[in-house]
Structure formats: C-alpha cells, structure tokens
Design an enzyme around this catalytic site. Structure first.
Site, PDB file in Angstrom:
ATOM      1  N   GLY A 196      27.935  96.056  96.575  1.00  0.00           N
ATOM      2  CA  GLY A 196      28.508  96.338  95.263  1.00  0.00           C
ATOM      3  C   GLY A 196      27.614  96.389  94.438  1.00  0.00           C
ATOM      4  N   ALA A 197      26.929  95.856  94.516  1.00  0.00           N
ATOM      5  CA  ALA A 197      25.544  95.902  93.002  1.00  0.00           C
ATOM      6  C   ALA A 197      25.009  95.059  93.199  1.00  0.00           C
ATOM      7  CB  ALA A 197      26.136  96.043  92.150  1.00  0.00           C
ATOM      8  N   MET A 198      23.455  95.181  92.213  1.00  0.00           N
ATOM      9  CA  MET A 198      22.022  94.650  92.626  1.00  0.00           C
ATOM     10  C   MET A 198      21.512  94.174  91.373  1.00  0.00           C
ATOM     11  SD  MET A 198      20.506  92.670  94.966  1.00  0.00           S
ATOM     12  CE  MET A 198      19.054  91.931  93.980  1.00  0.00           C
ATOM     13  N   GLU A 199      21.534  93.198  91.494  1.00  0.00           N
ATOM     14  CA  GLU A 199      21.100  92.338  89.791  1.00  0.00           C
ATOM     15  C   GLU A 199      19.623  93.089  89.989  1.00  0.00           C
ATOM     16  OE1 GLU A 199      20.795  88.460  92.680  1.00  0.00           O
ATOM     17  OE2 GLU A 199      21.920  90.903  92.782  1.00  0.00           O
ATOM     18  N   ASN A 200      18.800  93.823  89.844  1.00  0.00           N
ATOM     19  CA  ASN A 200      17.889  93.539  89.679  1.00  0.00           C
ATOM     20  C   ASN A 200      17.346  93.862  87.853  1.00  0.00           C
ATOM     21  OD1 ASN A 200      17.044  94.923  92.264  1.00  0.00           O
ATOM     22  ND2 ASN A 200      18.183  96.388  91.718  1.00  0.00           N
ATOM     23  N   HIS A 252      29.166  89.673  86.087  1.00  0.00           N
ATOM     24  CA  HIS A 252      28.684  89.066  87.703  1.00  0.00           C
ATOM     25  C   HIS A 252      27.263  90.037  87.292  1.00  0.00           C
ATOM     26  CE1 HIS A 252      28.662  87.683  91.205  1.00  0.00           C
ATOM     27  NE2 HIS A 252      27.376  88.139  91.411  1.00  0.00           N
ATOM     28  N   GLU A 253      26.428  91.136  87.525  1.00  0.00           N
ATOM     29  CA  GLU A 253      25.504  91.477  87.645  1.00  0.00           C
ATOM     30  C   GLU A 253      24.490  91.035  86.023  1.00  0.00           C
ATOM     31  OE1 GLU A 253      24.573  92.184  90.873  1.00  0.00           O
ATOM     32  OE2 GLU A 253      26.598  92.145  91.663  1.00  0.00           O
ATOM     33  N   HIS A 294      23.500  87.231  86.655  1.00  0.00           N
ATOM     34  CA  HIS A 294      22.743  86.805  87.281  1.00  0.00           C
ATOM     35  C   HIS A 294      20.704  87.411  86.469  1.00  0.00           C
ATOM     36  CE1 HIS A 294      23.484  86.801  91.355  1.00  0.00           C
ATOM     37  NE2 HIS A 294      24.471  87.635  90.833  1.00  0.00           N
ATOM     38  N   GLU A 328      25.188  83.163  93.146  1.00  0.00           N
ATOM     39  CA  GLU A 328      25.970  83.990  93.752  1.00  0.00           C
ATOM     40  C   GLU A 328      27.274  83.217  93.218  1.00  0.00           C
ATOM     41  OE1 GLU A 328      26.305  86.486  93.692  1.00  0.00           O
ATOM     42  OE2 GLU A 328      23.939  87.118  94.862  1.00  0.00           O
TER      43      GLU A 328
END
Length: 857
Positions: free
Chosen positions: A266-270, A302-303, A306, A325
């Site tokens: 869905g997404a990535m928290e880089n 959510h991201e 993180h 998570e």
C-alpha cells in the site's frame, strides 16, 4: 513484503559508518551504474569483507571477488590483513537492472496525457532489497549515514530521502543532483526516485516541531499532482500532531510523498520520501469514491507514524517488526480520529483491523506477533494488543511511555522488551510480565461464561481455534485478560478493572444484577462465549438500543466466530442478527454484512432454495433502509451516512430487491449510454456494476464497464470498474474477465482487484481456480518475487471452497511444487477449506431448520 525467515547475518569483523553513493539510472535500457565509497570501522584483523549484493554485478580490480547468489552476498578478499581498530574506505563500482518486479531499484510504467508509455525509476527496499540497488550491510541494526548523488536526464525530477543541496550540469544532457547527508539510518529506509514528476506543496506550522516548519510535497506523474491535495493537507496536520504526541520534532527538513504507478504494497515509509500506490494517495473530491478518502487518510497517518516509530527508532531485527507495524497501525488510527472525529474510526477498527487480526490468529497455521512476517498478525493483532494495553494503563500514561522509549533509543535500534521497560517505568505496572504472552505466544483466548447460580459468573479461558478442536498441547497458555465487565448503566469500578490470569475464576455479581457484558467497547483481544440464554438477553438489549456501537459489533463478531468454530450453533448467530432489523449504524452493518457474506460464501453450492432463503433473510434486514436513505449523495453529508447508503444498496442488490435492481439498471443506462455522470455517483458505481452483471447484465453491460475501466480519469474509479468485471455471470464473460486479468491493460499490481470479485462471485469461483492452475507458470514468473501479491492470488484461488474434494484438489496441485516461499498463505488457505467444510457439515441442518422456522424457505 518479504518473510526474512531464519536470521542470516553478516560477520561483525567490519562495520560501515558512512556511504557516499552515486547512481546513474538509464530509463531506456532499464539498467543502472553505480559507485560507492563506504567508510568502515575494522573491528577484527581480517583479510575479507562480506557484504550483501543481489542481482548486481560488483567490479573491483584490486581484490579477489566472489558472489554467493544463494546467500545474496559478495566476498572481497584482500592481499594484506586489515588491522583491528583501524578505519578504511572501500570503493566499489557496480551495475544492475531496473527490474519490473516492484522490488529493489525498479521501473514503473504509465501512460502520459497523449497515451504514450513512459517510465520512472523508484525503490522498494523493505525488507532485504537495498542489496538489489547497491552493495551494503543490509540489516536493520547496521545503521550508517548516506550521501546520495543521482545522475539523471536534465528534464527529470530526482528525489531521495534528504533535500537537494546542489544540481549541476553533467555530460550527455544530464544533471548531477546531490542530496544532503542523511541521519544515521537503516538501509531498508533509503529511497531514490527519478521521473517526469510534478508536485503540490505546503508547510507545517512548526508549532510543535521546535518552531521549524516542515516542507511537505505530494509528487505524482504530471497532470495528476492536483489529486494529491487531500493527502497533502492530512500529512501537514499529522506531522504536527505526531511531533506533539511523541515529544520529538520531525527530524528532517522535508517530507515528500510520491504516487508510484506500480507498487506491490500500500505504501512504504522511507525516511523523508514515502512511496504509495496511486490509489492510496491520490483523491479527486468530484470523481472519487468516498471510501478511498478514509483509506488515504489512514495510510498517510500510518506511514508518517513510522518516521518516528521505525525510522528514528528501528527494530533490532525483523522478529520485532510488529513494533513498527502494530504501533504505526494503532497510532495511525489515533491520528485519523484526531483529525476526522466524525468518522468514528476506532469503532471501525473493531469491525475491520481487529477482526482481521483475530480471524488469522484463530488458525493453527498462525504465528506469534514476534516473528519476521508481514501480515495481519503483525499489523492488526499487534495494534489490537497495543490498544488493549493503552486502554488498561490509560492512553496518557501509554503515550508518556512511548515518548520515553523514543527518546532513549532515537537514531538507534530497540526490541519489544525495550518498549515494555519504558512503559513499566512510566506506569508503575510490570508491563512485560503480562504482555509477553500476547506477543510471543500464538493465538488468543475464548472466555466461556456460565452462570452456575444466581448472581454468580464462572469464566474459563482456553485458546480459540476456528477449527474448534483443541489438542491438549495447544491449550496450555493462560493469557493475562482484562475482562472489561460492564454492568450496563451502573458504573462499577471493581468489575471494570478485573483481570483473569488463571484458567478460570468465579465472580459474585452485585445482588440483583440483570445485565452484564464482558469486553466492554471490545478493547480486549478475546472472544466471549455466552450461554444461549444470555446471548438472547443481549440480543434483546440490542433491540432496545441499550448497547453502544462497539458492543453491538463485538456481539455479532463473536457469535459469527463461535458459529464457524462449532462453539455455538449458526442458528444462534442468525437469531442474534435478526434482532438488528432496526439498526441504523454503518459500522454495525459492516459487521453484519461480513458475517452474512461468510455464510453465503461457505453455502455457495448448497441447493438453490437454501441460498435464496439466505437472500430473503438479508432482504428482510435491509428492506426498510434503502427507501429511507435513497440514492442521492448530498454535498457535505455525514461520512458514515454516505457509507451506510452504499452498503445497504449493495446488500439489497445482493438480496435481489426488485426496486434496487430496476433502479440500478436505469441509472447504469443513463451513465453508460447517455454519459450522464450524475446518474451514478462515484460512491455507488462499483455496487451498481455488481448488481447489473449479477441480474441479467450481459455482453453490452460488460463492455460498458470495460469502457469505463479504459477511460476512467481517476485510479480508484479504474479499480472499481476492474473489480466490477469479476461479477460476470455467463461462462463466456467469465472467461473474458479471466483472460483480461493477465492482459497488458491490467497492471500486475492490480490483478488482485479482479481476482477478489471473481472469487466472491459464486458463478466464477471454480473458473478462477482452474485459470490459476492452467496459468501457474505465468503467475509464478510475474509474482513470485512479490510475495504479498502472490500470497493473495493463492488465497483468492483456493480458500473459499468447502468440500473435502476441493481440499484434496488443492493439496494435489501443490504436492509437486516447491512451496517454501509461499508456504504460509498456502497453509492458511488449506486450513480455511477444512474450517469451511467442517462448518458446513456440522450446521447444514441447523441452518436449514432456522430458515424454514423463520419463513425464509
């Protein structure tokens, strides 16, 4: 994302402190070249340096090099020993491929406004794919700082975790873009993106961020950036909120969020450069379905969580992944509730995230929270356990403990025990002692409540399994269970705070107690099994309107789970649902719909009168609501009313309500033939596609939905149409839908949308499984490296069957295949078939009798 399996770590003889990394991607040949200089501390006398590299070719003329493709490492052997205590700089040159598998450094394609195919290059490194982009010490605890330089075509945008500090001309019509030095960080959070992008931007107030406003941008392919306005506004508010809640300013000068056309998760928290599926970040207030608005708000929250919990403080190894998570899930809901209080997001959590976590954790093939696996256990059971703890010690105390934990471990790594230690210090309660069972032991309890005498309760806990049958060795855990006993309107502190820590206990209720309910507001992670008489009394309390929304949801969810497992009869669930015919809350209807859908799914090949009896029951439940709510969506309407209207029309349509079917066709014709966009509000389009195709819609209607898919202006409406195609009823149209799913017109990442409806559709379920078997090699080649997508494909194909013959068929198909990479979703699917088969066999007669007794047969 990846299951990292057994811990395989690099030697400790050297450790990196800083990478100076330069990459030159080529968007025509889909390759890249790179150089890096890594500053090293030499910890032991050594002649060898081993680091991670996967599918990249490392060139170093001065030393002997060997690649180990299985271990994903490269070993450099030097002629002379490097002495312990010294420092060294390792220079490497390397080349790699911009793959199309949505991991590592990869390419993503899209069509521009003129219909031309264009490409961008992007990254997805979690869990262990930074090594596909540059040689590295690719473990979460081996942190370093990074100077990143990208050499790209001069007309393209180049992004990385930090802000640009210089941009200079480079030979061959290129430019050299240098970024500021990152904080000390893990490799899996590094990111870089190159493409023809545009953005919308804003800044945070800086009020809670040490007076430093943060520049926030949403990037998308040119022409789509305006659709990032909603997520941009949410991000600016959430960044400020988290800076306040966590007591630590956001540590970077900017926060970019980028819509990626091809994206597995869905997404990535880089850190500072968060990547998203387009449908998880872009929203058109005029043309998008309202349900995507909430998904976007939650995913952004959510991201951003993180950025502190995961990026600033990182788990020490992947078995502590749930720390990232589970916490980001919980605090993501917290942020959405703060910004959109009218959405009642915590009550939605009870029927969405909470139930997802519990359903998966009720399988024998489940696993403890503390394992290196990305699934609903780490996200939703993790968040549910945190919610339970927060509720028990108090949200303010809990957040104070989180602040202590973040401050103590910032720019470093931590374990679950480190969080428990900080929370113990803050609360004065030994948190680790009672929470360890929740994170290190598989499963959760069902509390069986009996009434041995007047005003006495006996409560007994045992592990809950959806199969219902426990082996003795599976029932030896006693969880710490906050009972949350409510006595109705009387507030009773003594009962509200009672905790079960043994196998069973007996309690005296206050004299004359008529009403009691365990797990008030469903904050505890357990099921409750009441006697049929007590459940009936609670059903009457529902009818009288004396239970709050969460408690009504919890009753239905528990009754549903207990029916599936055989702890209770399905007729008990149906009797309870029957009390909800005056229900008017969307979130409760979500749970009722979920339970009826499960029944219809498992009974999908039962005799038609039985199936139609279920539909008649469903029609009885919702028939009053459709005329009351109508079909129009007024502007600025309450979000939950908007969602309720869509849901009850869908439920009535599935029950073949003649007025709803007729109105669906009328509006569909206006929308597709007359191009009257107002005839079908974006919120209702997917529902109408389903109703039309399930009620006689044929080739013309299928083609009209396909046309919508091809021409839709927004990604979410494209996905809604794609999902709609899977509801085709005729054999030739089902074949077309299946064939279309693997065509070039459907992005690899989006196949799950059409597969989900093909699985749900009882006319196409078997055709989908046969299609997967026939096209296994193609699917394996496309998706085997995208394990979450591949796992979903296996589940969509198999886990809704409910006969022993189907179980054997699935087992036989996989018997000669190497299943180690997707063993968990396969095990879960096989277990679901066993559970469905047992449920159907056990309660077939019970359900038929109930439908007949209540006039639906």
């Amino acid at each position: 994302m990846a299951d990292t399996g057994e811990r395989q770590v690099l030697p400790t003889n050297v450790r990196p402190t800083h990478y100076d990394l330069t990459l030159t991607p080529d968007l025509q040949s889909f390759t890249f070249e790179g150089t890096e200089t890594v500053n090293l501390n030499i910890n032991q006398n050594t002649k060898t340096i081993i680091l991670n590299a996967n599918e990249i070719q490392v060139n170093q003329n001065a030393v002997a090099i060997s690649h180990d493709t299985q271990k994903q490492t490269v070993t450099l052997t030097f002629p002379e020993e490097l002495p312990a205590g010294s420092k060294a700089a390792l220079y490497l040159e390397f080349t790699g491929i911009l793959n199309d598998k949505m991991n590592g450094f990869y390419r993503s394609s899209y069509k521009d406004s003129d219909g031309n195919t264009k490409y961008l290059a992007t990254t997805q490194f979690e869990a262990t794919d930074a090594r596909r982009a540059f040689p590295s010490w690719d473990e979460p605890a081996i942190k370093a700082t990074f100077d990143i330089t990208l050499i790209v075509s001069s007309e393209l945008t180049a992004l990385s975790n930090m802000n640009v500090i210089s941009e200079t001309a480079h030979e061959g019509g290129k430019k050299c873009v240098k970024f500021a030095t990152t904080p000390i960080m893990s490799t899996y959070l590094i990111a870089f993106i190159v493409g023809d992008l545009a953005y919308v931007e804003t800044s945070t107030t800086g009020l809670h961020n040490g007076g430093k406003p943060v520049l926030v941008r949403v990037y998308a392919t040119k022409g789509s950036e305006r659709l990032g306005q909603f997520s941009l506004d949410v991000a600016a508010k959430v960044l400020e909120y988290f800076a306040e809640v966590f007591g630590i300013p956001y540590p970077l000068p900017k926060c970019d969020m980028v819509a990626i056309p091809d994206f597995e998760a869905g997404a990535m928290e880089n850190w500072g450069l968060i990547t998203y599926r387009t449908s998880a970040i872009l929203f058109d207030p005029k043309a998008s379905d309202a349900k995507f608005k909430q998904r976007i708000a939650y995913t952004v929250s959510h991201e951003l969580a993180h950025q502190w919990f995961g990026n600033l403080v990182t788990m020490e190894w992947w078995d502590h992944l749930w720390l990232n998570e589970g916490f980001a899930t919980w605090v993501g809901y917290l942020a959405v509730d703060k910004i959109f209080p009218d959405w009642d997001i915590w009550t939605q959590f009870v029927t969405e995230g909470f139930q997802r976590g519990l359903q998966l954790d009720a399988l024998r093939s489940s696993h403890p929270i503390e394992v290196p696996i990305f699934d609903a256990i780490s996200y939703y059971k993790g968040a549910s356990v945190i919610r339970m703890l927060s509720n028990y010690i108090g949200e303010d105390v809990f957040l104070s403990g989180v602040r202590r934990y973040l401050k103590r471990h910032e720019y470093s790594n931590a374990s679950t025990d480190d969080l428990w230690k900080a929370l113990t210090e803050e609360s004065g309660v030994d948190v680790g002692q009672f929470m360890t069972g929740w994170t290190r032991v598989v499963g959760y309890p069902v509390l069986t409540v009996t009434e041995p005498a007047n005003n006495k309760l006996r409560i007994c806990q045992s592990r809950f399994l959806s199969t219902g049958k426990l082996n003795p060795d599976e029932d030896n855990t006693y969880w710490w269970v906050p009972l949350g006993i409510s006595l109705g309107h009387q507030f009773n502190d003594e009962f509200g705070s009672k905790v079960l820590t043994t196998k069973e206990t007996e309690l005296d209720l206050p004299h004359g107690t008529e009403f009691y309910k365990l797990n008030s507001r469903v904050t505890g992670v357990f099921r409750v099994n009441y006697t049929p008489e007590r459940l009936a009394k609670l059903g009457h309390a529902v009818k009288e309107g004396s239970l709050d929304t969460s408690d009504r949801i919890g009753l239905v969810a528990d009754a549903g789970a207990l029916a599936v497992s055989g702890y209770a009869k399905t007729s008990g669930l149906l009797n309870l649902i029957n009390e909800f015919d005056n229900e008017d809350k969307y979130i409760v209807w979500m749970e009722i719909n979920s339970r009826i859908t499960d029944l219809l799914s498992v009974w999908f090949e039962e005799p038609e009168p039985i199936y139609q009896g279920f539909r008649a029951f469903q029609h009885h439940l919702v028939s009053k609501l459709v005329p009351k709510l109508g079909w129009e969506y007024p502007e600025n309407e309450d979000y939950l009313i908007t969602m309720l209207r869509t849901l009850v029309i869908k439920m009535a349509g599935r029950a073949k309500d003649p007025d709803v079917v007729k109105e669906s066709f009328r509006r569909f014709e206006l929308f597709t033939k007359n191009n009257d966009k107002s005839a079908l509000h974006p919120n209702i389009r997917g529902t109408v596609y389903e109703i039309v195709l399930c009620n006689g819609g044929g080739v013309n209607e299928f083609d009209a939905i396909l046309k919508v898919y091809r021409e839709a202006d927004t990604v979410d409406q494209k996905l809604v149409a794609l999902t709609g195609l899977g509801f085709a009823q005729q054999e030739d149209l089902i074949k077309r839908a299946l064939g279309f799913s693997l065509s070039e017109e459907v992005k690899n990442q989006d196949v799950i949308y059409i597969f989900s409806s093909l699985q749900f559709n009882r006319k196409s379920r078997r055709a989908l499984w046969n299609f997967i078997k026939e096209n296994w090699e193609i699917l394996y080649e496309r998706y085997a490296r995208s394990l979450s997508l591949f796992g979903s494909i296996i589940k969509f194909g198999t886990d809704s069957f409910s006969t022993a013959a189907d179980l054997k068929d699935v087992e036989d198909f996989f018997s000669n295949k190497d299943t180690k990479d997707y063993l968990r979703p396969l095990q879960q699917s096989l277990e679901h078939i066993r559970i469905n088969t047992a449920w159907l066999t056990r309660d077939k007669e019970d359900v038929e009798n109930w439908l007949r007794t209540n006039g639906y047969l």
